[in-house]
Scaffold this active site. Structure first.
Site, PDB file in Angstrom:
ATOM      1  N   HIS A  92      29.054 -17.626   0.632  1.00 22.68           N
ATOM      2  CA  HIS A  92      27.881 -17.263   1.439  1.00 22.68           C
ATOM      3  C   HIS A  92      27.958 -15.832   1.960  1.00 22.68           C
ATOM      4  CE1 HIS A  92      26.864 -21.735   2.432  1.00 22.68           C
ATOM      5  NE2 HIS A  92      26.634 -21.418   1.175  1.00 22.68           N
ATOM      6  N   ILE A 109      25.759 -11.690   5.417  1.00 22.17           N
ATOM      7  CA  ILE A 109      26.209 -13.064   5.581  1.00 22.17           C
ATOM      8  C   ILE A 109      25.018 -13.992   5.561  1.00 22.17           C
ATOM      9  CG2 ILE A 109      27.473 -14.657   7.089  1.00 22.17           C
ATOM     10  CD1 ILE A 109      28.465 -12.022   8.551  1.00 22.17           C
ATOM     11  N   CYS A 110      25.168 -15.096   4.844  1.00 23.39           N
ATOM     12  CA  CYS A 110      24.111 -16.088   4.823  1.00 23.39           C
ATOM     13  C   CYS A 110      24.578 -17.274   5.648  1.00 23.39           C
ATOM     14  CB  CYS A 110      23.852 -16.480   3.369  1.00 23.39           C
ATOM     15  SG  CYS A 110      22.802 -17.889   3.171  1.00 23.39           S
ATOM     16  N   LEU A 111      24.170 -17.297   6.907  1.00 24.93           N
ATOM     17  CA  LEU A 111      24.608 -18.364   7.818  1.00 24.93           C
ATOM     18  C   LEU A 111      23.409 -18.742   8.670  1.00 24.93           C
ATOM     19  CD1 LEU A 111      26.957 -20.009   9.114  1.00 24.93           C
ATOM     20  CD2 LEU A 111      27.308 -18.089  10.657  1.00 24.93           C
ATOM     21  N   PHE A 147      16.813 -16.537   3.695  1.00 23.22           N
ATOM     22  CA  PHE A 147      17.750 -17.290   2.875  1.00 23.22           C
ATOM     23  C   PHE A 147      17.283 -18.732   2.814  1.00 23.22           C
ATOM     24  CE2 PHE A 147      20.655 -13.959   4.537  1.00 23.22           C
ATOM     25  CZ  PHE A 147      21.026 -13.436   3.323  1.00 23.22           C
TER      26      PHE A 147
END
Lengths: 152, 307
Positions: free
Chosen positions: A83, A90-92, A145
């Protein structure tokens, strides 16, 4: 509106008592902070490395999420994670518009990222990393995202 | 009012607004004044002029304009808001607090009770702090007076004792040496008393006491400030009304559980509000550090000065 006051309080709370593996590197103003994080358990993917995070706050923080990315320096690589793009984005869900909540703070974000790394076993980048890194011109907070994957 | 005056006043107001937006407050004030001459029944002309005068720091003018505007229109949040700031600037914190609370109340009643409420909460705290400062100054002065008075009494006592000893020595009732010794003893006694008295006063000085942390249960989880108007959510957590509403406007979910949460589901937490008030009364001063330097004045009030 209350960003500077809130950040001031966060900073004074963090002084001296941060969880292990989290450190304030630079917090001179209330628009951009640098933090260092380490993975404290013995995950071989991250052993012995330190990662640098850049937090950018808008004046609406904490109503708005801060923009958080990993930044690369000579001794601070971008951690491997399905991620985390190789440019540090950052993909959170927690950092996304929908997933953010104003009760989070710099420390809790660092802890979340630490545990996101701790539990990871794949030395991978997100699918389409190369294209994304080459062509993305959007700021992280404007990217929508799709949080399809709850396994990691 | 001759026909056409209302229109003329409106034109002048609009010109004034343009100057105001450009930061030309003197011109804006002059144009609003001309508008008022054309139409003295429009409360908005007075609030606009009050806002221009606020920028020019003409406090008395602000107060006059606000009062006239309120006369023309009772539920006048802006007027109370400007009024509170002017009253605070001319050191009338009690009046300022009343005005600020009125503005806050009006603000929470309106449909878009939002970012204004946060600004007003800050203003309310600032007024409370100013009020506390004055009380504290009085207290120090009174205390200093009391200390001086008591010291004076001790000195008088001491002097009359010394006089008594000297008299006895003159009359030959006491030997000279004996008198000297006794005088020396009384002097030490007196000095010790003065010292003890000063120590007692110093000890009771709150500045020498440890500052108490604001307990977490009185602190808003969003701003990290002590709360002024806490509201409770469905899961039992409380937040400052203004900031929680700010969050709910963006995302109608409970900040902790992410369950759907609507503004009209919030309830005031009266007991907690009282606990906050009590804590502030007892520990004031340092609880709210509303130092002017911290908040950029212009941006803070900016959204309220839409004219």
């Amino acid at each position: 509106m209350f960003a500077s006051k809130r950040l001031q309080k966060e900073l004074s709370k963090m002084q001296g008592k941060l969880p292990p593996g989290i450190e304030v590197v630079k917090a001179e103003d209330f628009s951009e902070w640098l933090m260092d994080i380490k993975v404290v358990d013995s995950n071989p993917l991250y052993a012995g490395e330190t990662y640098r995070l850049k937090f950018a706050f808008s004046s609406n923080y904490p109503i708005e999420a801060p923009e958080v990315v990993f930044v690369q320096t000579t001794d601070r690589p971008i951690p491997w994670h399905p991620h985390i793009y190789s440019n540090g984005i950052i993909c959170l869900d927690l950092l996304d518009r929908q997933g953010w909540s104003p009760v989070h703070n710099v420390e809790s974000i660092c802890v979340s990222l630490q545990s996101m790394l701790t539990s990871n076993t794949k030395k991978e980048r997100p699918p389409g990393d190369e294209n994304f890194v080459r062509y993305n011109t959007q700021r992280p907070r404007d990217i929508s995202f799709v949080f399809h994957d709850n396994q990691v | 009012m001759p026909p056409g005056n209302e229109y003329a006043a409106e034109q002048l107001k609009n010109q004034g607004n343009v100057h105001f937006k450009n930061g030309e407050y003197e011109q804006a004030e002059a144009l609003y004044s001309q508008a008022i001459q054309k139409n003295s029944k429009n409360p908005l002309l007075f609030t606009n002029r009050a806002n221009a005068r606020l920028k020019l720091e003409k406090w008395d003018g602000v107060i006059d304009d606000c009062l006239r505007s309120i006369e023309l229109m009772k539920d006048n949040m802006k007027a109370y808001f400007y009024l509170a700031q002017a009253q605070l600037s001319v050191h009338h914190p009690n009046e300022a607090l009343t005005s600020a609370l009125t503005a806050y109340e009006l603000c929470t009643k309106t449909a878009q009770q939002t970012s204004n409420a946060a600004t007003l909460t800050a203003l309310v705290l600032k007024c409370k702090k100013a009020k506390w400062d004055i009380r504290e100054r009085d207290r120090i002065r009174r205390r200093a007076d009391l200390l001086a008075e008591l010291e004076q009494k001790l000195e008088l006592d001491y002097k009359s004792t010394i006089d008594g000893i000297e008299e006895s020595v003159e009359k030959g009732e006491k030997g000279r040496i004996e008198g000297q010794e006794e005088k020396q003893e009384r002097k030490l006694e007196w000095e010790k008393k003065v010292n003890d008295l000063r120590t007692a006063f110093a000890l009771s000085d709150p500045e020498h006491l440890q500052k108490r942390e604001v307990p977490d249960y009185l602190v808003d989880g969003i701003t990290f400030e002590i709360m002024h108007d806490p509201v409770v959510t469905r899961n039992g957590r409380s937040y400052e009304r203004a900031t929680l509403i700010e969050h709910l406007k963006r995302s109608p979910t409970d900040p902790l559980t992410r369950e759907p949460l609507m503004i009209d589901q919030l309830r005031p937490n009266i007991a907690l509000k009282e606990a906050c008030t009590e804590f502030m009364e007892q520990n004031s001063g340092w609880v709210y550090d509303c130092e002017d330097g911290e908040n950029d004045h212009d941006t803070r009030w900016a959204h309220l000065s839409s004219v």
